[in-house]
Design a protein around this motif. Structure first.
Motif, short mmCIF file in Angstrom:
data_model
loop_
_atom_site.label_atom_id
_atom_site.label_comp_id
_atom_site.label_asym_id
_atom_site.label_seq_id
_atom_site.Cartn_x
_atom_site.Cartn_y
_atom_site.Cartn_z
N LEU A 1 -8.94 -6.38 -0.37
CA LEU A 1 -8.45 -5.85 0.91
C LEU A 1 -7.94 -4.43 0.73
N ALA A 2 -7.21 -4.18 -0.34
CA ALA A 2 -6.68 -2.84 -0.61
C ALA A 2 -7.82 -1.86 -0.86
N ALA B 1 -9.50 -1.08 2.39
CA ALA B 1 -8.67 -0.23 3.25
C ALA B 1 -8.66 1.21 2.77
N ARG C 1 -5.37 1.69 8.67
CA ARG C 1 -4.30 1.93 7.68
C ARG C 1 -3.00 1.25 8.11
N ASP D 1 -2.69 -1.49 9.84
CA ASP D 1 -2.84 -2.93 9.59
C ASP D 1 -2.63 -3.23 8.11
N TYR D 2 -3.12 -2.34 7.25
CA TYR D 2 -2.91 -2.52 5.81
C TYR D 2 -1.42 -2.40 5.48
N ARG D 3 -0.75 -1.43 6.07
CA ARG D 3 0.70 -1.25 5.82
C ARG D 3 1.48 -2.49 6.29
N ASP E 1 2.47 -3.02 -2.82
CA ASP E 1 1.22 -2.32 -2.55
C ASP E 1 0.49 -2.07 -3.86
#
Length: 49
Positions: free
Chosen positions: A3-4, A7, A15, A17-19, A28
């Motif tokens: 996922l990282a 992204a 970005r 949504d990733y945060r 992270d």
């Protein structure tokens, strides 16, 4: 990790949504020194399947 990598490298998710995910997860992985190497391996796995 996938996922990282998605992204950061492919903009597969927004970005923000990733945060949000990172905040819930508590860490992270993109801050890890080995992230680029591991992300390369994830990409290689995706190409080789």
């Amino acid at each position: 990790m996938p996922l990282a990598a998605d992204a950061v490298r492919f903009k597969g998710i927004e970005r923000q949504d990733y945060r949000t995910f990172v905040a819930a997860y508590g860490h992270d992985v993109t801050d890890w020194a080995g992230f680029d190497t591991f992300a390369d391996l994830c990409e290689l796995r995706g190409l080789s399947s």
